[in-house]
Design a protein around this motif. Structure first.
Motif, PDB file in Angstrom:
ATOM      1  N   GLN A  93       9.958  87.850 -80.004  1.00  0.00           N
ATOM      2  CA  GLN A  93       9.259  88.139 -78.749  1.00  0.00           C
ATOM      3  C   GLN A  93       8.894  89.616 -78.676  1.00  0.00           C
ATOM      4  O   GLN A  93       9.710  90.481 -78.995  1.00  0.00           O
ATOM      5  CB  GLN A  93      10.141  87.765 -77.553  1.00  0.00           C
ATOM      6  CG  GLN A  93       9.493  88.002 -76.192  1.00  0.00           C
ATOM      7  CD  GLN A  93      10.421  87.623 -75.045  1.00  0.00           C
ATOM      8  OE1 GLN A  93      11.524  87.144 -75.250  1.00  0.00           O
ATOM      9  NE2 GLN A  93       9.974  87.871 -73.817  1.00  0.00           N
ATOM     10  N   GLU A  94       7.662  89.907 -78.273  1.00  0.00           N
ATOM     11  CA  GLU A  94       7.216  91.290 -78.126  1.00  0.00           C
ATOM     12  C   GLU A  94       7.838  91.888 -76.864  1.00  0.00           C
ATOM     13  O   GLU A  94       7.688  91.358 -75.762  1.00  0.00           O
ATOM     14  CB  GLU A  94       5.693  91.362 -78.031  1.00  0.00           C
ATOM     15  CG  GLU A  94       5.127  92.766 -78.024  1.00  0.00           C
ATOM     16  CD  GLU A  94       5.148  93.427 -79.387  1.00  0.00           C
ATOM     17  OE1 GLU A  94       4.933  94.646 -79.442  1.00  0.00           O
ATOM     18  OE2 GLU A  94       5.374  92.727 -80.392  1.00  0.00           O
ATOM     19  N   ILE A  95       8.572  92.987 -77.045  1.00  0.00           N
ATOM     20  CA  ILE A  95       9.261  93.637 -75.936  1.00  0.00           C
ATOM     21  C   ILE A  95       8.628  95.003 -75.689  1.00  0.00           C
ATOM     22  O   ILE A  95       8.442  95.793 -76.621  1.00  0.00           O
ATOM     23  CB  ILE A  95      10.759  93.821 -76.229  1.00  0.00           C
ATOM     24  CG1 ILE A  95      11.411  92.486 -76.594  1.00  0.00           C
ATOM     25  CG2 ILE A  95      11.465  94.458 -75.031  1.00  0.00           C
ATOM     26  CD1 ILE A  95      11.356  91.454 -75.499  1.00  0.00           C
ATOM     27  N   THR A  96       8.304  95.280 -74.425  1.00  0.00           N
ATOM     28  CA  THR A  96       7.722  96.565 -74.056  1.00  0.00           C
ATOM     29  C   THR A  96       8.648  97.287 -73.087  1.00  0.00           C
ATOM     30  O   THR A  96       9.150  96.688 -72.131  1.00  0.00           O
ATOM     31  CB  THR A  96       6.343  96.389 -73.392  1.00  0.00           C
ATOM     32  OG1 THR A  96       5.478  95.697 -74.292  1.00  0.00           O
ATOM     33  CG2 THR A  96       5.719  97.730 -73.058  1.00  0.00           C
ATOM     34  N   THR A  97       8.893  98.566 -73.352  1.00  0.00           N
ATOM     35  CA  THR A  97       9.727  99.386 -72.483  1.00  0.00           C
ATOM     36  C   THR A  97       8.930 100.605 -72.024  1.00  0.00           C
ATOM     37  O   THR A  97       8.278 101.258 -72.838  1.00  0.00           O
ATOM     38  CB  THR A  97      10.995  99.859 -73.209  1.00  0.00           C
ATOM     39  OG1 THR A  97      11.733  98.721 -73.673  1.00  0.00           O
ATOM     40  CG2 THR A  97      11.881 100.680 -72.273  1.00  0.00           C
ATOM     41  N   GLU A  98       8.986 100.883 -70.731  1.00  0.00           N
ATOM     42  CA  GLU A  98       8.310 102.048 -70.153  1.00  0.00           C
ATOM     43  C   GLU A  98       9.358 102.986 -69.575  1.00  0.00           C
ATOM     44  O   GLU A  98      10.192 102.577 -68.774  1.00  0.00           O
ATOM     45  CB  GLU A  98       7.331 101.617 -69.063  1.00  0.00           C
ATOM     46  CG  GLU A  98       6.617 102.781 -68.388  1.00  0.00           C
ATOM     47  CD  GLU A  98       5.681 102.320 -67.281  1.00  0.00           C
ATOM     48  OE1 GLU A  98       4.699 101.635 -67.592  1.00  0.00           O
ATOM     49  OE2 GLU A  98       5.955 102.640 -66.101  1.00  0.00           O
TER      50      GLU A  98
ATOM     51  N   LYS B  50      11.538 100.634 -67.197  1.00  0.00           N
ATOM     52  CA  LYS B  50      11.164  99.241 -66.964  1.00  0.00           C
ATOM     53  C   LYS B  50      11.082  98.543 -68.308  1.00  0.00           C
ATOM     54  O   LYS B  50      10.620  99.124 -69.297  1.00  0.00           O
ATOM     55  CB  LYS B  50       9.818  99.149 -66.244  1.00  0.00           C
ATOM     56  CG  LYS B  50       9.820  99.746 -64.844  1.00  0.00           C
ATOM     57  CD  LYS B  50       8.442  99.629 -64.191  1.00  0.00           C
ATOM     58  CE  LYS B  50       8.427 100.245 -62.804  1.00  0.00           C
ATOM     59  NZ  LYS B  50       7.087 100.167 -62.167  1.00  0.00           N
ATOM     60  N   ASN B  51      11.534  97.289 -68.342  1.00  0.00           N
ATOM     61  CA  ASN B  51      11.542  96.516 -69.572  1.00  0.00           C
ATOM     62  C   ASN B  51      10.918  95.157 -69.318  1.00  0.00           C
ATOM     63  O   ASN B  51      11.186  94.525 -68.292  1.00  0.00           O
ATOM     64  CB  ASN B  51      12.988  96.363 -70.074  1.00  0.00           C
ATOM     65  CG  ASN B  51      13.064  95.765 -71.458  1.00  0.00           C
ATOM     66  OD1 ASN B  51      12.731  94.613 -71.664  1.00  0.00           O
ATOM     67  ND2 ASN B  51      13.511  96.567 -72.419  1.00  0.00           N
ATOM     68  N   SER B  52      10.078  94.707 -70.238  1.00  0.00           N
ATOM     69  CA  SER B  52       9.382  93.435 -70.047  1.00  0.00           C
ATOM     70  C   SER B  52      10.342  92.241 -70.008  1.00  0.00           C
ATOM     71  O   SER B  52       9.982  91.173 -69.533  1.00  0.00           O
ATOM     72  CB  SER B  52       8.340  93.229 -71.149  1.00  0.00           C
ATOM     73  OG  SER B  52       8.938  93.241 -72.434  1.00  0.00           O
TER      74      SER B  52
ATOM     75  N   THR C  42      13.655  97.974 -62.081  1.00  0.00           N
ATOM     76  CA  THR C  42      13.585  99.353 -62.561  1.00  0.00           C
ATOM     77  C   THR C  42      14.994  99.907 -62.663  1.00  0.00           C
ATOM     78  O   THR C  42      15.783  99.801 -61.727  1.00  0.00           O
ATOM     79  CB  THR C  42      12.767 100.240 -61.612  1.00  0.00           C
ATOM     80  OG1 THR C  42      11.430  99.741 -61.535  1.00  0.00           O
ATOM     81  CG2 THR C  42      12.728 101.675 -62.110  1.00  0.00           C
TER      82      THR C  42
ATOM     83  N   PRO D  29      11.313  91.665 -65.737  1.00  0.00           N
ATOM     84  CA  PRO D  29      10.125  91.948 -64.920  1.00  0.00           C
ATOM     85  C   PRO D  29      10.486  92.245 -63.473  1.00  0.00           C
ATOM     86  O   PRO D  29      11.298  91.561 -62.857  1.00  0.00           O
ATOM     87  CB  PRO D  29       9.306  90.658 -65.045  1.00  0.00           C
ATOM     88  CG  PRO D  29      10.258  89.610 -65.498  1.00  0.00           C
ATOM     89  CD  PRO D  29      11.276  90.308 -66.318  1.00  0.00           C
TER      90      PRO D  29
ATOM     91  N   ALA E 213       6.990  99.665 -77.937  1.00  0.00           N
ATOM     92  CA  ALA E 213       6.771  98.239 -78.193  1.00  0.00           C
ATOM     93  C   ALA E 213       7.474  97.856 -79.477  1.00  0.00           C
ATOM     94  O   ALA E 213       7.408  98.572 -80.480  1.00  0.00           O
ATOM     95  CB  ALA E 213       5.289  97.928 -78.279  1.00  0.00           C
TER      96      ALA E 213
END
Length: 241
Positions: A184-189, A210-212, A218, A215, A178
């Protein structure tokens, strides 16, 4: 019962619990380091050059990533014959994206530099205390049916990561990062698999990302080759004039 005795007993219990938790984190990290090749090997890891194919939006995109430990990061992504470059060199970074009409290198924003600078640490949890990382054991979870330890950490530039470490192999099966980008808050999985050793060091050869900011999408990356400790011309990290 004496209230002072109760107070001291509670404090002792809390301190004892904290010591056990810290020891548990260190035990997990030590086993993870062993699984990645061992402290001696990781201490000698100075650079990598990785060639991979990334599948995104039904396209196969070749990506080459070059990293020198704690110094520089450079990725080259070729799309439709044009090469997009992102690079950091210490506390500065730049990019070149001919697909957007940019024929010259432009400076990256501070948030992007922080995010990419965190990638210059090739050895992860190894030696984490000396690196100034803060680790917390958040409990246990599952990743695709595998039981994992959930270990959070804060790395360079305040980037926060949660590492999902296998209770069986002690590989990191998933990383959730994160950070802030443009307010902007960006989340990457990143779900990792297909682990192999190159020169005694373990790498995940398959990653599903995956990146917020995208959406529902993948990105699937598969490593084709890894060069460990090859000679790198560090001028490649410098921004072209």
């Amino acid at each position: 019962m004496n209230s002072r005795f109760i107070f001291k007993a509670v404090i002792a219990l809390l301190l004892s619990g904290g010591a056990v938790a810290a020891q548990t984190v260190d035990e997990i990290v030590n086993k993870h380091v062993d699984a990645m090749g061992g402290a001696a090997k990781l201490a000698q890891l100075k650079s990598v050059r990785i060639a991979a194919d990334m599948e995104v939006m039904n396209m196969q995109v070749p990506v080459t990533t070059t990293i020198v430990q704690d110094k520089g990061f450079r990725s080259e992504t070729t799309v439709q014959g044009m090469t997009i470059i992102q690079s950091v060199n210490g506390n500065t970074g730049w990019a070149m994206n001919p697909m957007s009409g940019d024929t010259k290198a432009v400076a990256l924003p501070e948030e992007a530099v922080k995010a990419l600078s965190a990638e210059t640490d090739l050895t992860g949890l190894y030696n984490y205390k000396q690196k100034g990382y803060v680790l917390t054991l958040e409990g246990e979870d599952e990743v695709q049916g595998a039981k994992v330890y959930k270990v959070s950490m804060t790395v360079k530039g305040g980037i926060k990561r949660i590492n999902y470490i296998s209770k069986d192999t002690f590989y990191i099966l998933k990383i959730v990062s994160a950070g802030n980008m443009g307010g902007q808050e960006i989340t990457t999985e990143n779900v990792q698999s297909n682990f192999k050793q190159i020169d005694g060091i373990t790498f995940a050869f398959t990653s599903e990302v995956k990146n917020s900011m995208m959406p529902g999408a993948t990105m699937l990356a598969k490593i084709k080759s890894v060069e460990v400790n090859s000679k790198i011309d560090e001028s490649i990290f410098q921004m072209p004039k």
